[in-house]
Structure formats: C-alpha cells, structure tokens
Enzyme design. Structure first.
Site, mmCIF file in Angstrom:
data_model
loop_
_atom_site.group_PDB
_atom_site.id
_atom_site.type_symbol
_atom_site.label_atom_id
_atom_site.label_comp_id
_atom_site.label_asym_id
_atom_site.label_seq_id
_atom_site.Cartn_x
_atom_site.Cartn_y
_atom_site.Cartn_z
ATOM 1 C CG ASP A 107 -26.227 14.104 56.016
ATOM 2 O OD1 ASP A 107 -27.267 13.406 56.033
ATOM 3 O OD2 ASP A 107 -26.152 15.177 55.419
ATOM 4 C CG ASP A 111 -29.362 14.660 59.897
ATOM 5 O OD1 ASP A 111 -28.376 15.357 60.188
ATOM 6 O OD2 ASP A 111 -29.848 14.608 58.752
ATOM 7 C CG ASP A 147 -38.820 16.622 53.745
ATOM 8 O OD1 ASP A 147 -38.696 15.593 54.450
ATOM 9 O OD2 ASP A 147 -37.893 17.069 53.046
HETATM 10 P P1 ATP Z 1 -29.767 13.582 51.971
HETATM 11 O O1 ATP Z 1 -28.884 13.866 53.149
HETATM 12 O O2 ATP Z 1 -29.553 12.270 51.326
HETATM 13 O O3 ATP Z 1 -29.789 14.704 51.010
HETATM 14 P P2 ATP Z 1 -31.892 13.807 53.901
HETATM 15 O O4 ATP Z 1 -33.281 13.271 53.895
HETATM 16 O O5 ATP Z 1 -31.004 13.357 54.997
HETATM 17 O O6 ATP Z 1 -31.275 13.499 52.481
HETATM 18 P P3 ATP Z 1 -31.347 16.459 54.814
HETATM 19 O O7 ATP Z 1 -31.406 17.737 54.068
HETATM 20 O O8 ATP Z 1 -30.041 15.965 55.316
HETATM 21 O O9 ATP Z 1 -32.030 15.374 53.902
HETATM 22 O O10 ATP Z 1 -32.364 16.617 56.031
HETATM 23 C C1 ATP Z 1 -32.470 15.674 57.079
HETATM 24 C C2 ATP Z 1 -33.938 15.473 57.467
HETATM 25 O O11 ATP Z 1 -34.502 16.704 57.921
HETATM 26 C C3 ATP Z 1 -34.840 15.034 56.307
HETATM 27 O O12 ATP Z 1 -34.801 13.639 56.136
HETATM 28 C C4 ATP Z 1 -36.187 15.533 56.771
HETATM 29 O O13 ATP Z 1 -36.765 14.674 57.706
HETATM 30 C C5 ATP Z 1 -35.846 16.842 57.474
HETATM 31 N N1 ATP Z 1 -35.912 18.009 56.566
HETATM 32 C C6 ATP Z 1 -34.892 18.548 55.848
HETATM 33 N N2 ATP Z 1 -35.291 19.608 55.134
HETATM 34 C C7 ATP Z 1 -36.600 19.758 55.392
HETATM 35 C C8 ATP Z 1 -37.595 20.692 54.963
HETATM 36 N N3 ATP Z 1 -37.287 21.655 54.100
HETATM 37 N N4 ATP Z 1 -38.835 20.540 55.456
HETATM 38 C C9 ATP Z 1 -39.142 19.559 56.336
HETATM 39 N N5 ATP Z 1 -38.262 18.665 56.776
HETATM 40 C C10 ATP Z 1 -37.009 18.741 56.320
HETATM 41 MG MG MG Z 2 -29.085 13.979 55.311
#
Ligand code: ATP
Ligand code: MG
Length: 386
Positions: free
Chosen positions: A58, A60, A132
């Site tokens: 996805d 963001d 994170d």
């Molecule tokens: P994927 O979509 O491949 O699972 P992602 O890194 O995009 O990985 P998401 O859960 O979509 O993970 O979250 C988007 C972004 O939001 C992360 O890259 C991170 O920067 C932030 N984020 C998400 N969850 C947390 C958390 N629990 N604590 C701190 N930051 C977070």
């Molecule tokens: Mg993501």
C-alpha cells in the site's frame, strides 16, 4: 543529542523509481495536495519497498495539511479514526489511499507505558521520530524525485539491518506490537534485527499480552498471510513471542506444510482464509483436549465438540477470532471424523456440504505431514470429487 544529529544529517538522495511499481492514484493524490500548496510525501513501507525493488502493498501519504483540508481537496474522501484522524481517498469499493497529517512524537502514555493518545500535529521532522523503524521512516518527494532520510534509513537499507528509532525498551513499551512488526519486516525484507532490538524483545516479549485481542487478530493476518509465513512463525517461536499469541500452539510438520501451502497460494493469487491457518495452529491442542475428554465422554461427537469449544475459548483470550471464523474452524475439525469414516452412504451429502472444501484440504495436508496413515482416506476423497 538525538535532535542535533537528526538536523545535521538530513540526506536527500535522487531516485527514479521503477514506474511500474508506483501507484498512479497515489501520485495523483500527492500531486493534488502539493498543487494546493502543502508539503506532501510518500512515506513509510512503500518508500522502503520501492528502494528494494519490491512492489509495495500500500502507499501511505504524509502531509502538513490538516485532515479537514485534505478532505476538502477530494470529493471522494472521508475522515476516519478516533485515536488519530486520517483521510481516506476512495478510488473504488476496495481501494483507498490513506493520507495522514504529520504528527509530533509527543505521546500520552498510560502507567503501563502504552500510548493512549498521539494526535498532536507536528512538522515532518517530528513525524519521522514517531515511526517505528528507521527503514520505515523514509520520505519521497515526487516533485524533486528525492528520498529524504532524517535518521539513517538509507544506510540501514544498504546494511540490510532493522534499527528501531529511539530507545528500544521505551518504544516497545509504548507499543508492544512493534516487536512482532520487527520480526515480520526482518523476514519480509530478509534483513537482520539490530542487537538492541533482539535484546529488548528478549526482555519485553510478555508485554504483548497487554494488547487487545482484536488488534492482535489484525496483526496475525499480516504475519501469516504472506509469502514467508512459516519463517515468521519460526522466528516468533525463537523470540518467545509466539506464546503470547498462541499459547496452545507448538511447531509441527502440519503447521509447516500449511503455512507453506498458504504462501504458495498467495504467490499464485489464489484465495486464502485465516480460518484455515487458525484451525491448523490449534489442531494439536484440540486433539489433546479431545483425548482427555473422551476418557469420560462416550460420544465422540460430543467430546470433539467440547474440546473444540474449550480450545477456541482459550485462544480468543489472546487473539480474538470473529464468530464466522470460529464456526468454520469448528466445522473443519468436526468434519475430519466424518471424512475419515468414508461411509459410502454419506459421500454425496459430504461432498455437497459447505465446509467440505476446507475440511478436505485440511485432511490432505494432515496426510502429508503428521498423519501419513490417512493417505488412502485423502485419495478416497480426491477420487470421490471426480
Ligand atoms: P507493510 O504495508 O508492507 O506491512 P508498512 O511499513 O507500510 O509495511 P504499515 O502498517 O502499512 O507498515 O504502516 C505504515 C507506516 O506507519 C510504517 O512504515 C511506519 O512508519 C508507521 N507505523 C505503522 N505502525 C506503527 C507503529 N505501531 N508504531 C510506529 N510507527 C508505525
Ligand atoms: Mg504499508
């Protein structure tokens, strides 16, 4: 000290991403917000994945525009969220993009250290440090085609290492889900975890039990519905995190083969259901429970049913499972006995029943792992379908 380093070490790296991996709608949304005069970036996992040549799950978007201002720019958008407000820009019934306003790292925590509120808007520099991991805190400016790195995420991508932002003990205490996210990213990216992270997980794994079972259900789907679920499973076990999600589950060949089967289905774009994996994870516990109950309960059916109920009730205290899902799990388990009997008169009925497909797949995988003696039963049902 941290702040100073952060301000002096901003790296801007020009990158021309593979256009096929970029999402056109995401670019359009960023352009619209940018043209309205706001600061706006692609952020997080999508930038990380693009840098690694992976297709992001996805996209963001982060901006200094307030949620209401973003909402006004897109006819088909809506404001969502209670703990923090976000905007979803809708593209179809299934597709939306999430736009978040920069948030400052200021968080209000409960006595346990868990975040209860983090909705203070901030500058991009502050938005960086509330994320994170450093590899998850990269920003992409589509106007200049530059990745902006405030805290060393690019270096980590090069080193193939996951570092947490700030103090690991504090950050895991704030949100223990970050521990399982660390394991998931380590596996997905084939990176290593920093020693700090490993140590902190070792000390704090049990904090996971403070997380609501509903949130853990969502996380479990992300953990196992992917192309590397079995490796995630093994690592969760190694880091002692598994028992805080599935205390009744121990690794066995059935789990291995089922997780690998799920992965290969996902690779081939075939549908998967969490009911199947949960049924597999809990099968051994269900069996053990059944053996105990059967000593007093003559009816196999009633003993199976009671064992199923008890195992599920114990599970949902850790990871909640929606009702439709527990019904399917139970149904799959109950069907095993009927399939094993191979009663000729019942074949038609069983083949026509709703739960047959999943129960059959379940049986086949059992026969290929923990129950080789069921090979002929599995063959029987394979033929019966022809
Ligand atoms: P994927 O979509 O491949 O699972 P992602 O890194 O995009 O990985 P998401 O859960 O979509 O993970 O979250 C988007 C972004 O939001 C992360 O890259 C991170 O920067 C932030 N984020 C998400 N969850 C947390 C958390 N629990 N604590 C701190 N930051 C977070
Ligand atoms: Mg993501």
């Amino acid at each position: 000290m941290f702040r100073k380093k952060k301000q002096t070490n901003i790296i801007r790296q020009a990158v021309d991403f593979d256009q096929r991996l970029l999402d056109r709608d995401a670019i359009k949304v960023v352009q619209t917000i940018s043209k309205a005069g706001f600061e706006v970036y692609l952020v997080g996992g999508c930038v990380r994945d693009l840098l690694l040549g992976l297709k992001p799950k996805d996209f963001d978007i982060a901006t200094n525009a307030k949620p209401e201002q973003v909402h006004k720019l897109f006819k088909r958008s809506r404001l969502i969220g209670r703990r923090f407000r976000l905007v979803h820009v809708m593209f179809s019934a299934r597709k939306f993009l999430e736009v978040a306003t920069f948030r400052s790292g200021q968080v209000k925590t409960a006595k346990s250290g868990v975040i209860v509120r983090d909705n203070c808007y901030g500058k991009v520099e502050e938005d960086v440090v509330r994320r994170d991991f450093r590899v998850n805190a990269l920003y992409y400016d589509i106007n200049t085609k530059e990745v902006i790195d405030y805290i060393g995420g690019l270096q980590d991508i090069n080193d193939q290492t996951i570092h947490i932002i700030g103090e690991p003990l504090v950050r895991f205490e704030e949100d223990p889900v970050r521990m399982i996210r660390a394991v998931r990213f380590q596996t997905k990216l084939d990176f290593q975890l920093s020693d700090e992270i490993k140590q902190a997980i070792h000390q704090q794994a049990s904090l996971l039990s403070n997380i609501s079972p509903a949130r853990l259900y969502e996380e479990c789907i992300k953990l196992f519905h992917n192309e590397y679920g079995f490796q995630v499973f093994e690592r969760l076990e190694k880091y002692d995190l598994l028992k805080h999600l599935f205390k009744q589950t121990r690794k066995n060949e059935f789990i291995k083969i089922a997780l690998n089967n799920t992965s290969s289905r996902i690779k081939r774009n075939k549908p998967v259901t969490p009911a199947f994996l949960f049924a597999v994870f809990l099968w051994q516990a269900q069996n053990e429970r059944f053996q105990l109950i059967k000593q007093k309960q003559k009816s196999t059916y009633l003993a199976m049913s009671q064992a199923s109920e008890e195992v599920i009730i114990s599970q949902i205290k850790q990871v909640s499972l929606p009702r439709w899902l527990t019904a399917r799990i139970k149904d799959t388990w109950m069907m095993q006995n009927r399939l094993e009997k191979m009663q000729p008169k019942k074949v038609e009925d069983i083949l026509a029943s709703k739960g047959f497909r999943m129960a059959y797949d379940f049986l086949v995988l059992r026969s290929q792992s923990i129950n080789p003696e069921l090979k002929s039963v599995a063959d029987f049902w394979t033929k019966a379908q022809k």
